[in-house]
Design a protein around this motif. Structure first.
Motif, PDB file in Angstrom:
ATOM      1  N   SER A 328     -17.692   3.779   3.936  1.00 25.07           N
ATOM      2  CA  SER A 328     -16.288   4.113   3.669  1.00 25.07           C
ATOM      3  C   SER A 328     -15.478   2.831   3.761  1.00 25.07           C
ATOM      4  O   SER A 328     -15.974   1.797   4.202  1.00 25.07           O
ATOM      5  CB  SER A 328     -15.775   5.153   4.672  1.00 25.07           C
ATOM      6  N   PHE A 329     -14.251   2.881   3.295  1.00 29.85           N
ATOM      7  CA  PHE A 329     -13.324   1.779   3.566  1.00 29.85           C
ATOM      8  C   PHE A 329     -11.949   2.370   3.817  1.00 29.85           C
ATOM      9  O   PHE A 329     -11.697   3.545   3.510  1.00 29.85           O
ATOM     10  CB  PHE A 329     -13.343   0.725   2.440  1.00 29.85           C
ATOM     11  N   ARG A 330     -11.114   1.558   4.429  1.00 27.97           N
ATOM     12  CA  ARG A 330      -9.834   2.103   4.879  1.00 27.97           C
ATOM     13  C   ARG A 330      -8.679   1.221   4.399  1.00 27.97           C
ATOM     14  O   ARG A 330      -8.735  -0.004   4.500  1.00 27.97           O
ATOM     15  CB  ARG A 330      -9.813   2.216   6.404  1.00 27.97           C
ATOM     16  N   ILE A 331      -7.679   1.889   3.877  1.00 29.42           N
ATOM     17  CA  ILE A 331      -6.467   1.192   3.444  1.00 29.42           C
ATOM     18  C   ILE A 331      -5.306   1.713   4.287  1.00 29.42           C
ATOM     19  O   ILE A 331      -5.021   2.916   4.298  1.00 29.42           O
ATOM     20  CB  ILE A 331      -6.187   1.455   1.944  1.00 29.42           C
ATOM     21  N   ALA A 332      -4.680   0.795   5.011  1.00 25.58           N
ATOM     22  CA  ALA A 332      -3.535   1.211   5.828  1.00 25.58           C
ATOM     23  C   ALA A 332      -2.267   1.113   5.003  1.00 25.58           C
ATOM     24  O   ALA A 332      -2.120   0.219   4.166  1.00 25.58           O
ATOM     25  CB  ALA A 332      -3.427   0.330   7.068  1.00 25.58           C
ATOM     26  N   HIS A 333      -1.381   2.064   5.211  1.00 31.60           N
ATOM     27  CA  HIS A 333      -0.064   2.038   4.567  1.00 31.60           C
ATOM     28  C   HIS A 333       0.947   2.342   5.663  1.00 31.60           C
ATOM     29  O   HIS A 333       1.469   3.434   5.773  1.00 31.60           O
ATOM     30  CB  HIS A 333       0.018   3.046   3.409  1.00 31.60           C
ATOM     31  N   MET A 334       1.101   1.337   6.498  1.00 32.25           N
ATOM     32  CA  MET A 334       1.967   1.549   7.670  1.00 32.25           C
ATOM     33  C   MET A 334       2.874   0.355   7.876  1.00 32.25           C
ATOM     34  O   MET A 334       2.779  -0.657   7.164  1.00 32.25           O
ATOM     35  CB  MET A 334       1.129   1.830   8.918  1.00 32.25           C
ATOM     36  N   GLY A 335       3.745   0.489   8.835  1.00 35.01           N
ATOM     37  CA  GLY A 335       4.599  -0.638   9.206  1.00 35.01           C
ATOM     38  C   GLY A 335       5.648  -0.910   8.159  1.00 35.01           C
ATOM     39  O   GLY A 335       6.330   0.004   7.701  1.00 35.01           O
ATOM     40  N   ASP A 336       5.768  -2.170   7.772  1.00 37.47           N
ATOM     41  CA  ASP A 336       6.817  -2.562   6.837  1.00 37.47           C
ATOM     42  C   ASP A 336       6.303  -2.721   5.414  1.00 37.47           C
ATOM     43  O   ASP A 336       7.005  -3.252   4.557  1.00 37.47           O
ATOM     44  CB  ASP A 336       7.486  -3.860   7.330  1.00 37.47           C
ATOM     45  N   LEU A 337       5.085  -2.261   5.161  1.00 38.00           N
ATOM     46  CA  LEU A 337       4.569  -2.293   3.790  1.00 38.00           C
ATOM     47  C   LEU A 337       5.394  -1.341   2.917  1.00 38.00           C
ATOM     48  O   LEU A 337       6.001  -0.383   3.418  1.00 38.00           O
ATOM     49  CB  LEU A 337       3.090  -1.886   3.766  1.00 38.00           C
ATOM     50  N   THR A 338       5.403  -1.627   1.610  1.00 36.78           N
ATOM     51  CA  THR A 338       6.201  -0.814   0.688  1.00 36.78           C
ATOM     52  C   THR A 338       5.322  -0.235  -0.415  1.00 36.78           C
ATOM     53  O   THR A 338       4.170  -0.656  -0.586  1.00 36.78           O
ATOM     54  CB  THR A 338       7.292  -1.669   0.012  1.00 36.78           C
ATOM     55  N   LEU A 339       5.892   0.669  -1.183  1.00 34.52           N
ATOM     56  CA  LEU A 339       5.169   1.250  -2.308  1.00 34.52           C
ATOM     57  C   LEU A 339       4.727   0.155  -3.272  1.00 34.52           C
ATOM     58  O   LEU A 339       3.608   0.202  -3.802  1.00 34.52           O
ATOM     59  CB  LEU A 339       6.069   2.277  -3.019  1.00 34.52           C
ATOM     60  N   ASP A 340       5.581  -0.834  -3.482  1.00 36.62           N
ATOM     61  CA  ASP A 340       5.205  -1.947  -4.368  1.00 36.62           C
ATOM     62  C   ASP A 340       3.976  -2.686  -3.847  1.00 36.62           C
ATOM     63  O   ASP A 340       3.133  -3.118  -4.628  1.00 36.62           O
ATOM     64  CB  ASP A 340       6.367  -2.936  -4.529  1.00 36.62           C
ATOM     65  N   ASP A 341       3.897  -2.857  -2.523  1.00 38.35           N
ATOM     66  CA  ASP A 341       2.709  -3.488  -1.941  1.00 38.35           C
ATOM     67  C   ASP A 341       1.461  -2.682  -2.287  1.00 38.35           C
ATOM     68  O   ASP A 341       0.413  -3.234  -2.616  1.00 38.35           O
ATOM     69  CB  ASP A 341       2.820  -3.571  -0.408  1.00 38.35           C
ATOM     70  N   MET A 342       1.570  -1.354  -2.185  1.00 39.59           N
ATOM     71  CA  MET A 342       0.398  -0.508  -2.440  1.00 39.59           C
ATOM     72  C   MET A 342       0.007  -0.575  -3.923  1.00 39.59           C
ATOM     73  O   MET A 342      -1.174  -0.614  -4.261  1.00 39.59           O
ATOM     74  CB  MET A 342       0.675   0.962  -2.056  1.00 39.59           C
ATOM     75  N   LYS A 343       1.038  -0.595  -4.787  1.00 36.48           N
ATOM     76  CA  LYS A 343       0.754  -0.688  -6.223  1.00 36.48           C
ATOM     77  C   LYS A 343       0.036  -1.990  -6.534  1.00 36.48           C
ATOM     78  O   LYS A 343      -0.945  -2.015  -7.280  1.00 36.48           O
ATOM     79  CB  LYS A 343       2.066  -0.604  -7.017  1.00 36.48           C
ATOM     80  N   TRP A 344       0.534  -3.054  -5.951  1.00 38.20           N
ATOM     81  CA  TRP A 344      -0.090  -4.364  -6.168  1.00 38.20           C
ATOM     82  C   TRP A 344      -1.536  -4.349  -5.658  1.00 38.20           C
ATOM     83  O   TRP A 344      -2.463  -4.747  -6.370  1.00 38.20           O
ATOM     84  CB  TRP A 344       0.723  -5.456  -5.455  1.00 38.20           C
ATOM     85  N   LEU A 345      -1.737  -3.842  -4.429  1.00 33.95           N
ATOM     86  CA  LEU A 345      -3.085  -3.846  -3.831  1.00 33.95           C
ATOM     87  C   LEU A 345      -4.072  -3.065  -4.699  1.00 33.95           C
ATOM     88  O   LEU A 345      -5.163  -3.543  -5.012  1.00 33.95           O
ATOM     89  CB  LEU A 345      -3.044  -3.244  -2.420  1.00 33.95           C
ATOM     90  N   LEU A 346      -3.673  -1.859  -5.090  1.00 30.22           N
ATOM     91  CA  LEU A 346      -4.621  -1.010  -5.848  1.00 30.22           C
ATOM     92  C   LEU A 346      -4.881  -1.579  -7.235  1.00 30.22           C
ATOM     93  O   LEU A 346      -5.993  -1.458  -7.757  1.00 30.22           O
ATOM     94  CB  LEU A 346      -4.107   0.434  -5.897  1.00 30.22           C
ATOM     95  N   SER A 347      -3.899  -2.245  -7.817  1.00 27.03           N
ATOM     96  CA  SER A 347      -4.149  -2.875  -9.123  1.00 27.03           C
ATOM     97  C   SER A 347      -5.159  -4.017  -8.966  1.00 27.03           C
ATOM     98  O   SER A 347      -6.010  -4.230  -9.833  1.00 27.03           O
ATOM     99  CB  SER A 347      -2.846  -3.357  -9.768  1.00 27.03           C
ATOM    100  N   GLN A 348      -5.073  -4.737  -7.849  1.00 27.43           N
ATOM    101  CA  GLN A 348      -6.063  -5.791  -7.579  1.00 27.43           C
ATOM    102  C   GLN A 348      -7.457  -5.187  -7.422  1.00 27.43           C
ATOM    103  O   GLN A 348      -8.436  -5.717  -7.960  1.00 27.43           O
ATOM    104  CB  GLN A 348      -5.700  -6.569  -6.294  1.00 27.43           C
ATOM    105  N   ILE A 349      -7.529  -4.098  -6.678  1.00 29.62           N
ATOM    106  CA  ILE A 349      -8.835  -3.453  -6.461  1.00 29.62           C
ATOM    107  C   ILE A 349      -9.395  -2.954  -7.798  1.00 29.62           C
ATOM    108  O   ILE A 349     -10.581  -3.156  -8.107  1.00 29.62           O
ATOM    109  CB  ILE A 349      -8.733  -2.309  -5.426  1.00 29.62           C
ATOM    110  N   ASN A 350      -8.530  -2.349  -8.606  1.00 32.76           N
ATOM    111  CA  ASN A 350      -8.975  -1.873  -9.924  1.00 32.76           C
ATOM    112  C   ASN A 350      -9.540  -3.021 -10.749  1.00 32.76           C
ATOM    113  O   ASN A 350     -10.595  -2.882 -11.383  1.00 32.76           O
ATOM    114  CB  ASN A 350      -7.804  -1.222 -10.680  1.00 32.76           C
ATOM    115  N   GLU A 351      -8.839  -4.136 -10.701  1.00 27.75           N
ATOM    116  CA  GLU A 351      -9.282  -5.299 -11.471  1.00 27.75           C
ATOM    117  C   GLU A 351     -10.643  -5.801 -10.977  1.00 27.75           C
ATOM    118  O   GLU A 351     -11.550  -6.050 -11.768  1.00 27.75           O
ATOM    119  CB  GLU A 351      -8.257  -6.423 -11.296  1.00 27.75           C
ATOM    120  N   ILE A 352     -10.762  -5.907  -9.671  1.00 23.12           N
ATOM    121  CA  ILE A 352     -12.004  -6.423  -9.077  1.00 23.12           C
ATOM    122  C   ILE A 352     -13.182  -5.502  -9.381  1.00 23.12           C
ATOM    123  O   ILE A 352     -14.270  -5.951  -9.739  1.00 23.12           O
ATOM    124  CB  ILE A 352     -11.847  -6.613  -7.546  1.00 23.12           C
ATOM    125  N   LEU A 353     -12.946  -4.192  -9.252  1.00 23.89           N
ATOM    126  CA  LEU A 353     -14.044  -3.234  -9.443  1.00 23.89           C
ATOM    127  C   LEU A 353     -14.195  -2.808 -10.905  1.00 23.89           C
ATOM    128  O   LEU A 353     -15.112  -2.052 -11.241  1.00 23.89           O
ATOM    129  CB  LEU A 353     -13.818  -1.993  -8.561  1.00 23.89           C
TER     130      LEU A 353
END
Lengths: 355, 355
Positions: A328-353
């Motif tokens: 499994s792997f875990r993605i945290a969405h807590m603290g001061d992270l924003t929706l834009d951060d999550m969009k950026w992260l998942l787009s990077q993961i999509n690109e990599i995979l």
């Protein structure tokens, strides 16, 4: 290159908060420190939704788990276990020479109210340990329903680890009747680690008086004495992070607590949609955490390689906890992270995979 | 206005060290953290003059005192008491349910080797607690002579608080045969508080295995396991201060440890000369501390007023500890303070008091 942290703690800390860490030192027995203390404590009470005493412990939250056990377990504890951190409650209980039993569910499942009721009906327990948000599995246990059960057993102390959910999710300590509620500041508070916070009910403080061998460093009655007499902590505190906490709490109120909770849920929903599309949830979908998503590695990717590639792009996620490292792997969405951060992260993961 | 700290901790922290506190967070289970750990640990061993294991505890040094008691007292402890902090060893011993006796001298007097020998000859004790530099009274106990006595009793664990002297005075842990030696970083290390350090001998680690109820947070065997398996700490550490410690240790080696000790002594001598001229020593002059001077208020000045005036000029000294509040005052000369700082401070005091 700095890697932006999408791991379940320590979380990414904003630059203006890191700036506060540079504040020159003050004496911890000075008037200046008592003023800082008097500024922070009411704000901590507000985010805990409590009128109980709150204490600042220079330790990780594990230290306050030990404190809760030593101060509030008299006869025998019930440890509710659904992952690594709820299991740690049991280890700590035993390591402190206290009697304890475990009610355990499979990793990924939640603790349910009827399990708690069934165990407490035996009358064997004077304290229950509970993890609200089990970081190892991504399960958020139904604390409001379980709190209702706890109210049927008013003599049993309710000891709650809200380490990775406090201020990311609404946890109304007084309404829930929590005797000891503890949190770490390196999770949804988005501060560097080193400070743990807890609220302690009047009932728990009273009970502690009757329990010998509470130790010194995490003795709630020692915290209470210094709180009342000096508006200070019993031992030298981590002043730098208390400065940062003071500023960060103000930021929470500017954002609005309800808005903060909503932002966490919005990020969670975004990551959940992506998870449904490409992978699957590790935990039971009925009990998904709002502060981190644990994802079942249904595609058999190399989590280590994914994280290495993300590192080159300036981000870090978490592999599965312990035995789940590659499952499994875990993605945290807590603290001061924003929706834009999550969009950026998942787009990077999509690109990599190549998804 | 920032008040430069001449108090016995927290001490003044240099600006370039405060800058390090701004370093962005890293995960405490990451390779980056293990690299930081592997950088820091050998340097800590070097300043402790030891080949023993050293551990990083996110707590004040009081936490590690509790750890030492829980890990190393099996039958009965002897607490050597000469002030508030050595008395705290006794409180902690009792608060953890351990048997203990006290050998106590008047505040301002030192613990002498023959007292230790006489007590240990009874054969009642398996551990001795000792404060090298008693911050409450300004006494530096003769650790080298006492260590010689301890060597006559090789089965007795030697638990040493070097909180306010380590890296200000040469303390050769291995040569002295210290089983547990602990220090706080907000004293002569000149870092913000929040981290405590300790060395633990092989003998002490072996003994801990035979002692039940060691708890979790300060369990030396848990520290050992994470040190060996992961080059990490058992629980989330105060990463910001470990970053700062790493840089600060490099600075120590640039200055040279012997030069650092000499600078502390030079500052101490300057303050001692001034004390002889205008006041008197609170402690026995034979056992003056090299890191702070406790001064008897022979002129009946208002210590509180003096400190208020100093505050306006940007400095802070310490009143007497606890019951000695107005009967004495304390000037620390530790950490990164210099002889010029001491000259400036004492000239300010002379001006304020019209000396």
């Amino acid at each position: 290159m700095h890697k932006k942290l999408f791991i379940p703690g320590p979380t990414e800390v904003r630059e203006d908060i890191l700036d506060v860490m540079k504040t020159p030192m003050i004496g911890h027995r000075s008037k200046e420190f008592s003023e800082l203390y008097d500024s922070v404590i009411p704000k901590v009470k507000k985010v805990f939704y409590t009128e109980n005493k709150v204490f600042l412990s220079t330790s990780s939250a594990t230290g306050l788990m030990e404190g809760a056990i030593r101060n509030c377990v008299k006869e025998r504890a019930l440890n509710l276990v659904c992952g690594a951190f709820s299991k740690r409650w049991h280890q700590i209980t035993k390591a402190n020479g206290k009697e304890a039993d475990v009610v355990e569910v499979e990793w990924g499942k939640a603790i349910l109210p009827e399990m708690v009721r069934d165990a407490l009906k035996t009358g064997k327990y004077d304290a229950v340990t509970f993890v609200h948000n089990e970081t190892s599995t991504g399960v958020m246990n139904p604390i409001y329903e379980i709190a209702e059960v706890m109210k049927e057993f008013p003599d049993v102390s309710f000891l709650v680890d809200a380490v990775s959910s406090m201020v990311g999710v609404k946890i109304e300590v007084d309404r829930l009747g929590i005797d000891v509620c503890l949190a770490g500041v390196q999770k949804a508070f988005a501060l560097p680690p080193g400070l743990a916070l807890c609220s302690v009910s009047e009932k728990a403080l009273k009970k502690a008086e009757s329990i010998p061998n509470r130790g010194y460093y995490f003795d709630f009655l020692t915290f209470l004495k210094y709180d009342q007499d000096k508006h200070q902590t019993p031992t030298t505190p981590i002043i730098s992070i208390i400065f940062a906490l003071d500023k960060q709490l103000d930021r929470f109120f500017e954002e609005g607590l309800e808005n903060r909770f909503a932002r966490h849920l919005e990020m969670a929903n975004y990551v959940r949609d992506w998870t449904r599309q490409y992978f699957a949830f590790f935990p039971d979908e009925k009990y998904l955490s709002n502060t981190l998503t644990a994802i079942k590695n249904t595609r058999g990717i190399s989590v280590a390689d994914l994280n290495k590639e993300l590192g080159k792009r300036g981000a870090m996620i978490s592999n599965g906890y312990g035995k789940l490292k590659e499952q499994s792997f875990r993605i945290a969405h807590m603290g001061d992270l924003t929706l834009d951060d999550m969009k950026w992260l998942l787009s990077q993961i999509n690109e990599i995979l190549g998804l």
